[in-house]
Design a protein around this motif. Structure first.
Motif, mmCIF file in Angstrom:
data_model
loop_
_atom_site.group_PDB
_atom_site.id
_atom_site.type_symbol
_atom_site.label_atom_id
_atom_site.label_comp_id
_atom_site.label_asym_id
_atom_site.label_seq_id
_atom_site.Cartn_x
_atom_site.Cartn_y
_atom_site.Cartn_z
ATOM 1 N N SER A 21 1.170 -1.391 -0.003
ATOM 2 C CA SER A 21 -0.116 0.813 0.259
ATOM 3 C C SER A 21 1.049 1.098 -0.334
ATOM 4 C CB SER A 21 -0.351 -0.440 1.039
ATOM 5 O OG SER A 21 -1.819 0.771 0.921
ATOM 6 N N ALA A 22 2.008 1.284 0.541
ATOM 7 C CA ALA A 22 3.018 2.117 0.974
ATOM 8 C C ALA A 22 3.298 2.818 -0.283
ATOM 9 C CB ALA A 22 3.334 2.608 2.380
ATOM 10 N N GLY A 23 3.470 2.004 -1.099
ATOM 11 C CA GLY A 23 4.171 1.962 -2.281
ATOM 12 C C GLY A 23 3.300 1.494 -3.669
ATOM 13 N N ASN A 24 2.353 2.755 -3.640
ATOM 14 C CA ASN A 24 1.180 2.168 -4.344
ATOM 15 C C ASN A 24 1.089 3.702 -4.905
ATOM 16 O OD1 ASN A 24 -0.607 1.580 -5.917
ATOM 17 N ND2 ASN A 24 -2.236 1.308 -4.743
ATOM 18 N N THR A 25 1.329 4.096 -6.230
ATOM 19 C CA THR A 25 1.281 5.519 -6.072
ATOM 20 C C THR A 25 0.131 5.556 -7.076
ATOM 21 O OG1 THR A 25 2.294 5.147 -8.095
ATOM 22 C CG2 THR A 25 3.658 6.136 -6.082
ATOM 23 N N THR A 26 -0.628 4.389 -7.873
ATOM 24 C CA THR A 26 -1.760 3.264 -8.934
ATOM 25 C C THR A 26 -2.046 3.163 -8.234
ATOM 26 O OG1 THR A 26 0.222 4.583 -10.529
ATOM 27 C CG2 THR A 26 -1.799 3.914 -11.699
ATOM 28 N N THR A 27 -3.631 3.356 -8.231
ATOM 29 C CA THR A 27 -4.554 2.159 -8.517
ATOM 30 C C THR A 27 -4.335 0.970 -9.149
ATOM 31 O OG1 THR A 27 -6.453 3.218 -9.073
ATOM 32 C CG2 THR A 27 -5.909 3.751 -7.352
ATOM 33 N N ALA A 30 -6.900 1.915 -11.584
ATOM 34 C CA ALA A 30 -6.728 2.892 -13.036
ATOM 35 C C ALA A 30 -5.275 2.025 -13.539
ATOM 36 C CB ALA A 30 -5.775 4.399 -12.004
ATOM 37 N N LEU A 31 -4.728 0.914 -13.140
ATOM 38 C CA LEU A 31 -3.549 0.032 -13.907
ATOM 39 C C LEU A 31 -4.761 -0.976 -15.076
ATOM 40 C CD1 LEU A 31 -1.200 -0.588 -11.762
ATOM 41 C CD2 LEU A 31 -0.890 -0.016 -13.568
ATOM 42 N N PRO A 38 -10.244 4.597 -15.120
ATOM 43 C CA PRO A 38 -10.211 3.660 -13.843
ATOM 44 C C PRO A 38 -11.333 2.539 -14.205
ATOM 45 C CG PRO A 38 -9.514 5.127 -12.767
ATOM 46 C CD PRO A 38 -10.291 5.815 -14.757
ATOM 47 N N VAL A 39 -11.108 1.311 -14.096
ATOM 48 C CA VAL A 39 -12.214 -0.115 -14.176
ATOM 49 C C VAL A 39 -13.292 0.700 -12.861
ATOM 50 C CG1 VAL A 39 -12.894 -2.515 -13.890
ATOM 51 C CG2 VAL A 39 -10.949 -1.181 -15.178
ATOM 52 N N ARG A 40 -14.294 0.073 -13.139
ATOM 53 C CA ARG A 40 -15.152 0.451 -11.342
ATOM 54 C C ARG A 40 -15.928 -1.181 -11.673
ATOM 55 N NH1 ARG A 40 -18.630 5.369 -14.514
ATOM 56 N NH2 ARG A 40 -19.551 2.827 -15.628
ATOM 57 N N LEU A 41 -15.623 -0.943 -10.087
ATOM 58 C CA LEU A 41 -16.562 -2.412 -10.021
ATOM 59 C C LEU A 41 -17.824 -2.476 -10.486
ATOM 60 C CD1 LEU A 41 -15.834 -4.809 -8.060
ATOM 61 C CD2 LEU A 41 -16.808 -3.630 -6.237
ATOM 62 N N ARG A 42 -18.337 -1.733 -10.223
ATOM 63 C CA ARG A 42 -19.907 -2.054 -10.994
ATOM 64 C C ARG A 42 -19.821 -2.427 -12.592
ATOM 65 N NH1 ARG A 42 -21.856 3.808 -11.200
ATOM 66 N NH2 ARG A 42 -20.642 4.178 -12.719
ATOM 67 N N ALA A 60 -12.892 -4.292 -5.276
ATOM 68 C CA ALA A 60 -13.787 -4.557 -4.364
ATOM 69 C C ALA A 60 -12.607 -3.980 -2.716
ATOM 70 C CB ALA A 60 -14.737 -5.678 -3.323
ATOM 71 N N THR A 61 -12.078 -4.779 -2.504
ATOM 72 C CA THR A 61 -11.239 -3.922 -1.272
ATOM 73 C C THR A 61 -10.073 -3.312 -1.535
ATOM 74 O OG1 THR A 61 -9.355 -5.805 -2.282
ATOM 75 C CG2 THR A 61 -11.324 -6.491 -0.711
ATOM 76 N N GLU A 62 -9.792 -2.498 -2.430
ATOM 77 C CA GLU A 62 -8.252 -1.616 -3.154
ATOM 78 C C GLU A 62 -9.363 -0.004 -1.825
ATOM 79 O OE1 GLU A 62 -5.864 -0.139 -6.084
ATOM 80 O OE2 GLU A 62 -8.018 0.012 -7.130
ATOM 81 N N PRO A 63 -10.548 0.079 -2.180
ATOM 82 C CA PRO A 63 -10.799 1.266 -1.712
ATOM 83 C C PRO A 63 -11.071 1.327 -0.010
ATOM 84 C CG PRO A 63 -12.544 0.936 -3.168
ATOM 85 C CD PRO A 63 -11.641 -0.458 -2.775
ATOM 86 N N LEU A 64 -10.466 -0.010 0.484
ATOM 87 C CA LEU A 64 -10.848 0.246 1.842
ATOM 88 C C LEU A 64 -9.357 0.159 2.577
ATOM 89 C CD1 LEU A 64 -13.033 -3.156 2.418
ATOM 90 C CD2 LEU A 64 -13.597 -0.837 2.978
ATOM 91 N N GLN A 65 -9.134 -0.193 2.105
ATOM 92 C CA GLN A 65 -7.165 -0.302 1.716
ATOM 93 C C GLN A 65 -6.631 1.085 1.948
ATOM 94 O OE1 GLN A 65 -5.019 -2.121 -0.853
ATOM 95 N NE2 GLN A 65 -2.657 -2.583 0.421
ATOM 96 N N ARG A 66 -7.039 2.366 1.325
ATOM 97 C CA ARG A 66 -6.462 2.928 1.239
ATOM 98 C C ARG A 66 -7.207 4.242 2.648
ATOM 99 N NH1 ARG A 66 -7.852 3.150 -4.210
ATOM 100 N NH2 ARG A 66 -9.616 3.984 -3.830
#
Length: 179
Positions: A21-27, A30-31, A38-42, A60-66
């Motif tokens: 997470s700390a090294g993540n500069t792009t979601t 988005a990748l 960016p691709v949306r979950l829905r 689904a979990t990426e927003p929780l990580q942020r």
């Protein structure tokens, strides 16, 4: 040969995630979207979408990580640095032999929703310690087994040499029975 239990290895997956997470500069979204949006979950979960189950889990979990507080992430990262020092001291000039998985390697796709299964291999990657996985034959059920040889920082040649010797002595990779 010494046996040593390192309890922190059991909970290292949270530290691994904090480091990622700390090294993540792009979601990931988005990748996955490439040069577009960016691709949306829905969109990823709609019928006929070309995304794997693991891709959906990550989206689904990426927003929780942020939402994890920065202080908590830094505490986990500090714990990772402390674990790296402990493991480096423990290994010294030798090697640590550790199972690459907590049980026989899972079938393809069986780790989805169970990320802790990769903890034994992800941990040493996160710690910056070279680890070489070597096959050791088949278990009683005819499934492949192996071990990872972990060496100290910048001692890749040691983990590889130990892996080669183990492979030579145990016969290396053999196809699973029934394959």
């Amino acid at each position: 040969v010494r046996t040593k239990r390192v309890r922190r290895l059991r909970t290292a997956f949270n530290t691994y995630l904090a480091e990622l997470s700390a090294g993540n500069t792009t979601t990931f979204a988005a990748l996955l979207g490439g040069d577009g949006d960016p691709v949306r979950l829905r969109d990823a979960i709609r019928r006929g979408a070309p995304h794997t189950a693991m891709t959906r889990v990550i989206l689904a979990t990426e927003p929780l990580q942020r939402r994890t507080p920065a202080a908590q992430t830094e505490r986990l990262r500090a714990a990772g640095r402390k674990l790296a020092e402990r493991m480096t001291d423990l290994i010294g000039d030798g090697v640590l032999l550790n199972a690459p998985h907590p049980r026989v390697a899972p079938r393809h796709g069986r780790t989805v929703g169970r990320p802790w299964v990769i903890t034994p291999v992800a941990t040493f990657n996160m710690l910056g310690l070279p680890a070489t996985v070597v096959p050791l034959g088949l278990n009683a059920d005819g499934l492949p087994t192996g071990v990872q040889a972990v060496a100290g920082r910048d001692r890749d040649h040691v983990s590889i040499a130990v892996a080669l010797e183990l492979e030579r002595r145990f016969g290396g990779w053999v196809p699973p029975s029934g394959a």
